[in-house]
Design a protein around this motif. Sequence first.
Motif, PDB file in Angstrom:
ATOM      1  N   GLY A  15     -45.529  31.981  28.221  1.00 19.07           N
ATOM      2  CA  GLY A  15     -44.198  32.506  28.482  1.00 19.07           C
ATOM      3  C   GLY A  15     -43.461  31.711  29.547  1.00 19.07           C
ATOM      4  N   VAL A  16     -44.167  31.332  30.609  1.00 17.82           N
ATOM      5  CA  VAL A  16     -43.542  30.519  31.658  1.00 17.82           C
ATOM      6  C   VAL A  16     -43.114  29.166  31.101  1.00 17.82           C
ATOM      7  CG1 VAL A  16     -43.977  29.332  33.841  1.00 17.82           C
ATOM      8  CG2 VAL A  16     -44.745  31.689  33.539  1.00 17.82           C
ATOM      9  N   ALA A  17     -43.984  28.554  30.305  1.00  8.98           N
ATOM     10  CA  ALA A  17     -43.634  27.254  29.713  1.00  8.98           C
ATOM     11  C   ALA A  17     -42.404  27.368  28.819  1.00  8.98           C
ATOM     12  CB  ALA A  17     -44.824  26.717  28.925  1.00  8.98           C
ATOM     13  N   ALA A  18     -42.315  28.461  28.057  1.00  6.87           N
ATOM     14  CA  ALA A  18     -41.151  28.646  27.180  1.00  6.87           C
ATOM     15  C   ALA A  18     -39.875  28.797  27.987  1.00  6.87           C
ATOM     16  CB  ALA A  18     -41.378  29.876  26.293  1.00  6.87           C
ATOM     17  N   ILE A  19     -39.936  29.580  29.064  1.00 11.34           N
ATOM     18  CA  ILE A  19     -38.742  29.781  29.898  1.00 11.34           C
ATOM     19  C   ILE A  19     -38.303  28.472  30.551  1.00 11.34           C
ATOM     20  CG2 ILE A  19     -37.892  30.934  31.969  1.00 11.34           C
ATOM     21  CD1 ILE A  19     -39.681  33.309  31.227  1.00 11.34           C
ATOM     22  N   VAL A  20     -39.273  27.722  31.082  1.00  8.77           N
ATOM     23  CA  VAL A  20     -38.938  26.452  31.725  1.00  8.77           C
ATOM     24  C   VAL A  20     -38.363  25.466  30.714  1.00  8.77           C
ATOM     25  CG1 VAL A  20     -39.910  24.451  32.918  1.00  8.77           C
ATOM     26  CG2 VAL A  20     -40.605  26.752  33.580  1.00  8.77           C
ATOM     27  N   GLY A  21     -38.983  25.380  29.539  1.00  3.67           N
ATOM     28  CA  GLY A  21     -38.503  24.444  28.519  1.00  3.67           C
ATOM     29  C   GLY A  21     -37.089  24.751  28.065  1.00  3.67           C
ATOM     30  N   VAL A  22     -36.814  26.027  27.781  1.00  3.97           N
ATOM     31  CA  VAL A  22     -35.476  26.406  27.334  1.00  3.97           C
ATOM     32  C   VAL A  22     -34.461  26.179  28.447  1.00  3.97           C
ATOM     33  CG1 VAL A  22     -34.049  28.350  26.587  1.00  3.97           C
ATOM     34  CG2 VAL A  22     -36.328  28.026  25.623  1.00  3.97           C
ATOM     35  N   SER A  23     -34.839  26.486  29.689  1.00  2.04           N
ATOM     36  CA  SER A  23     -33.919  26.291  30.820  1.00  2.04           C
ATOM     37  C   SER A  23     -33.550  24.821  30.980  1.00  2.04           C
ATOM     38  CB  SER A  23     -34.547  26.825  32.112  1.00  2.04           C
ATOM     39  OG  SER A  23     -34.814  28.204  32.019  1.00  2.04           O
TER      40      SER A  23
ATOM     41  N   LEU B  22     -44.479  34.689  21.087  1.00  2.13           N
ATOM     42  CA  LEU B  22     -43.963  33.712  22.045  1.00  2.13           C
ATOM     43  C   LEU B  22     -43.763  32.351  21.401  1.00  2.13           C
ATOM     44  CD1 LEU B  22     -46.055  34.587  25.243  1.00  2.13           C
ATOM     45  CD2 LEU B  22     -43.629  35.026  24.852  1.00  2.13           C
ATOM     46  N   ILE B  23     -44.743  31.936  20.597  1.00  2.50           N
ATOM     47  CA  ILE B  23     -44.633  30.624  19.942  1.00  2.50           C
ATOM     48  C   ILE B  23     -43.443  30.595  18.983  1.00  2.50           C
ATOM     49  CG2 ILE B  23     -45.780  29.058  18.327  1.00  2.50           C
ATOM     50  CD1 ILE B  23     -48.435  29.918  19.599  1.00  2.50           C
ATOM     51  N   LEU B  24     -43.293  31.667  18.180  1.00  2.00           N
ATOM     52  CA  LEU B  24     -42.171  31.716  17.237  1.00  2.00           C
ATOM     53  C   LEU B  24     -40.835  31.783  17.977  1.00  2.00           C
ATOM     54  CD1 LEU B  24     -43.577  34.141  14.500  1.00  2.00           C
ATOM     55  CD2 LEU B  24     -43.206  31.682  14.307  1.00  2.00           C
ATOM     56  N   GLY B  25     -40.801  32.566  19.075  1.00  2.00           N
ATOM     57  CA  GLY B  25     -39.560  32.655  19.828  1.00  2.00           C
ATOM     58  C   GLY B  25     -39.166  31.326  20.446  1.00  2.00           C
ATOM     59  N   PHE B  26     -40.144  30.649  21.066  1.00  2.00           N
ATOM     60  CA  PHE B  26     -39.869  29.346  21.664  1.00  2.00           C
ATOM     61  C   PHE B  26     -39.482  28.330  20.597  1.00  2.00           C
ATOM     62  CE2 PHE B  26     -41.629  25.359  23.720  1.00  2.00           C
ATOM     63  CZ  PHE B  26     -40.541  25.202  24.554  1.00  2.00           C
ATOM     64  N   GLY B  27     -40.223  28.351  19.488  1.00  2.00           N
ATOM     65  CA  GLY B  27     -39.897  27.434  18.394  1.00  2.00           C
ATOM     66  C   GLY B  27     -38.524  27.703  17.805  1.00  2.00           C
ATOM     67  N   GLY B  28     -38.158  29.001  17.712  1.00  2.00           N
ATOM     68  CA  GLY B  28     -36.838  29.337  17.187  1.00  2.00           C
ATOM     69  C   GLY B  28     -35.721  28.842  18.089  1.00  2.00           C
ATOM     70  N   LEU B  29     -35.905  28.970  19.400  1.00  2.00           N
ATOM     71  CA  LEU B  29     -34.886  28.476  20.335  1.00  2.00           C
ATOM     72  C   LEU B  29     -34.737  26.956  20.251  1.00  2.00           C
ATOM     73  CD1 LEU B  29     -35.641  30.682  23.472  1.00  2.00           C
ATOM     74  CD2 LEU B  29     -33.623  30.787  22.008  1.00  2.00           C
ATOM     75  N   ILE B  30     -35.890  26.276  20.219  1.00  2.00           N
ATOM     76  CA  ILE B  30     -35.842  24.814  20.100  1.00  2.00           C
ATOM     77  C   ILE B  30     -35.196  24.399  18.782  1.00  2.00           C
ATOM     78  CG2 ILE B  30     -37.238  22.732  19.966  1.00  2.00           C
ATOM     79  CD1 ILE B  30     -37.079  23.924  22.741  1.00  2.00           C
ATOM     80  N   GLY B  31     -35.541  25.121  17.715  1.00  2.00           N
ATOM     81  CA  GLY B  31     -34.935  24.806  16.422  1.00  2.00           C
ATOM     82  C   GLY B  31     -33.438  25.033  16.418  1.00  2.00           C
ATOM     83  N   PHE B  32     -32.987  26.112  17.066  1.00  2.00           N
ATOM     84  CA  PHE B  32     -31.545  26.385  17.146  1.00  2.00           C
ATOM     85  C   PHE B  32     -30.822  25.278  17.903  1.00  2.00           C
ATOM     86  CE2 PHE B  32     -28.216  28.353  19.864  1.00  2.00           C
ATOM     87  CZ  PHE B  32     -27.281  28.575  18.869  1.00  2.00           C
ATOM     88  N   VAL B  33     -31.414  24.851  19.036  1.00  2.00           N
ATOM     89  CA  VAL B  33     -30.805  23.770  19.820  1.00  2.00           C
ATOM     90  C   VAL B  33     -30.777  22.478  19.007  1.00  2.00           C
ATOM     91  CG1 VAL B  33     -31.045  22.332  21.883  1.00  2.00           C
ATOM     92  CG2 VAL B  33     -31.421  24.798  22.034  1.00  2.00           C
ATOM     93  N   ALA B  34     -31.903  22.166  18.365  1.00  2.00           N
ATOM     94  CA  ALA B  34     -31.976  20.927  17.575  1.00  2.00           C
ATOM     95  C   ALA B  34     -30.974  20.945  16.425  1.00  2.00           C
ATOM     96  CB  ALA B  34     -33.396  20.737  17.049  1.00  2.00           C
ATOM     97  N   LEU B  35     -30.827  22.105  15.768  1.00  2.00           N
ATOM     98  CA  LEU B  35     -29.882  22.211  14.656  1.00  2.00           C
ATOM     99  C   LEU B  35     -28.451  21.980  15.128  1.00  2.00           C
ATOM    100  CD1 LEU B  35     -29.337  22.921  11.671  1.00  2.00           C
ATOM    101  CD2 LEU B  35     -29.174  25.329  12.392  1.00  2.00           C
ATOM    102  N   GLY B  36     -28.108  22.614  16.271  1.00  2.00           N
ATOM    103  CA  GLY B  36     -26.755  22.440  16.793  1.00  2.00           C
ATOM    104  C   GLY B  36     -26.464  20.996  17.157  1.00  2.00           C
ATOM    105  N   LEU B  37     -27.413  20.326  17.777  1.00  2.00           N
ATOM    106  CA  LEU B  37     -27.203  18.936  18.184  1.00  2.00           C
ATOM    107  C   LEU B  37     -27.168  18.002  16.985  1.00  2.00           C
ATOM    108  CD1 LEU B  37     -29.528  18.758  21.337  1.00  2.00           C
ATOM    109  CD2 LEU B  37     -27.068  19.184  21.251  1.00  2.00           C
ATOM    110  N   LEU B  38     -28.100  18.174  16.054  1.00  2.00           N
ATOM    111  CA  LEU B  38     -28.164  17.261  14.899  1.00  2.00           C
ATOM    112  C   LEU B  38     -26.958  17.422  13.994  1.00  2.00           C
ATOM    113  CD1 LEU B  38     -31.969  17.470  14.030  1.00  2.00           C
ATOM    114  CD2 LEU B  38     -30.733  15.568  15.099  1.00  2.00           C
ATOM    115  N   GLN B  39     -26.492  18.665  13.784  1.00  2.00           N
ATOM    116  CA  GLN B  39     -25.311  18.858  12.939  1.00  2.00           C
ATOM    117  C   GLN B  39     -24.079  18.228  13.584  1.00  2.00           C
ATOM    118  OE1 GLN B  39     -24.953  23.052  11.995  1.00  2.00           O
ATOM    119  NE2 GLN B  39     -25.939  22.714  10.016  1.00  2.00           N
TER     120      GLN B  39
END
Length: 417
Positions: free
Chosen positions: A192-200, A390-407
Motif C-alpha cells: 500500500g505504501v509503495a502504491a501511494i508513493v508511486g501514484v504521488s 491493492l495490485i489491481l488498484g495500483f495497476g488501474g491507476l497506472i493504466g489510467f495515467v498511461a492511457l491518458g498520456l499515450l492518447q
Amino acid sequence: MSANRGLSDRSGTTSTQSTNAGVRFGYRAANAAGALEEGEVDATSEQDAVDTLRRRALWATEVWPKQSPRKIKRSRGTPAGALARDTRTFATLLTSGVPLEQALNYVAQHSLAAELRDGFSAVRTRVQSGVALSDALRLERVFPAMFPALAATGEATGTLDASLSRLADHLERADELRARLRAALLYPALLGVAAIVGVSVIMLVVVPRFAVLLQQAGGKLPLSTRLLMAVRNTFTVGWPAMLALAIGGALGWRQWIARPASRRQFHGARLRWPLVGDYERALAAARYTRTLAMALPSGVDLLAAMKLARGTVENLALAHQLEESEAAVRNGAALAASVANVLPPLAVQLLGAGEASGALAALSGRAADALEAETQRELANAVTLIEPILILGFGGLIGFVALGLLQAIYGINASTL
C-alpha cells in the motif's frame, strides 16, 4: 463525593474521628461488586491505607498521599515481549529458590524496558517495607490486572512460582500471536505504501511536466487526458482545501471517538463489517478463553477469572456484553449459557463441556487454541483479498495515467501529419 460517603458508611466513622491516623491518602479501589470507587482515607503509611481499605471490603488499585500532587505515570513505551520475558525470568528465579527480594532486584536491574525496571524496583521497595507482593504489583500501572491477581492466589496457596510461570506462558502466547499478526500484515502495508508513493510521484512529477508539452502543442485533448489533467489540478491546486478538510475530519473524529459511548458504538458497528467482524470476535474470544485457561488452575475463582479475561478484550461492545455475562453467572447462570451470544459457537460448546466435566480450565485452553488458529485463517483470508485489491488498484491507476498520456501523444502526432 459519593465514594467518600460510601467509605464513611462502611467504617461507621467520619474523617474527623480519625485525624490522628496520620497522612491523608487518596485512593481508587474496587468494591465487592467489582465497581471502582474513589475517595480519601487517613493512614500512617501507604500500606496502612491499603490495609484499612481491605478491612472495609475495598481492594485498592492505587493509593497516593494527598499532601503532594498526584503523580500520573506516563507510559514511555514497553518493547514487545519485554513483560513476558521479565515475568519468565522472575518465575524461573523463584522456582530455583532465589529469595523474593533478590529475584525482584535482578529483574529490576536487567529488564530491557525502562518502564518495567522502574516498576519492579518500586515493587521491591514496597516488599522490603512489608507490603505483600500482590499489593505492591497492584499499585504499579505498568503491570496488567492479572499479574497481582495471580500473585495473590499464589501467595495464598504457596504456589507463587507456578502461578507466575502460567502467567509467563500466557504473555508469551499473546506476544507470539501479535507477532504473527504483524508479520501477516507487513506485506500488504508495504504494498500500500509503495502504491501511494508511486501514484504521488506520477501525479506530482510526471503529469505536470507532460501538461506543459500538451499546452504547447495545442489541439483538442482526448477524454482520458482531460480527466487526468482534472485529477492533477485537483491535487496541485485544491490541496489546501483537501488538507483542511482532512484535518477537520480527523479532529472531529477524535473528539467523537473520545466519548466512551461513541467508542462502544463504533466497536459494535465494527463487529458487523465483513471479514473484520469475524476476525475481531475470534481474536477477542481467543484472548478471553486463554486467560480463563491460565487463571482458573492458579486458584482464581470463576467470577474473578471472567473479570480478568474481560480486561484482555479490547472491543468495548464485546467487553460490555461480557460484563453482563458476569452478572448472569453471579446470579446463578452457567458460564456457557451466559456467553452464548458473545463468543463464537465453538468456544461456547467447549466451555459448556468443560463445565459439565469439571475440566473447564483444560477445555478453555483447547478453545483458545482453536480460536487462535481461526484468527490465523481469518487473517490469511483477509490478506489474500487485500493483496490483489491493492495490485489491481495500483495497476488501474497506472493504466489510467498511461492511457491518458499515450492518447494525448497519439493525438499530437496525428495532428502534425
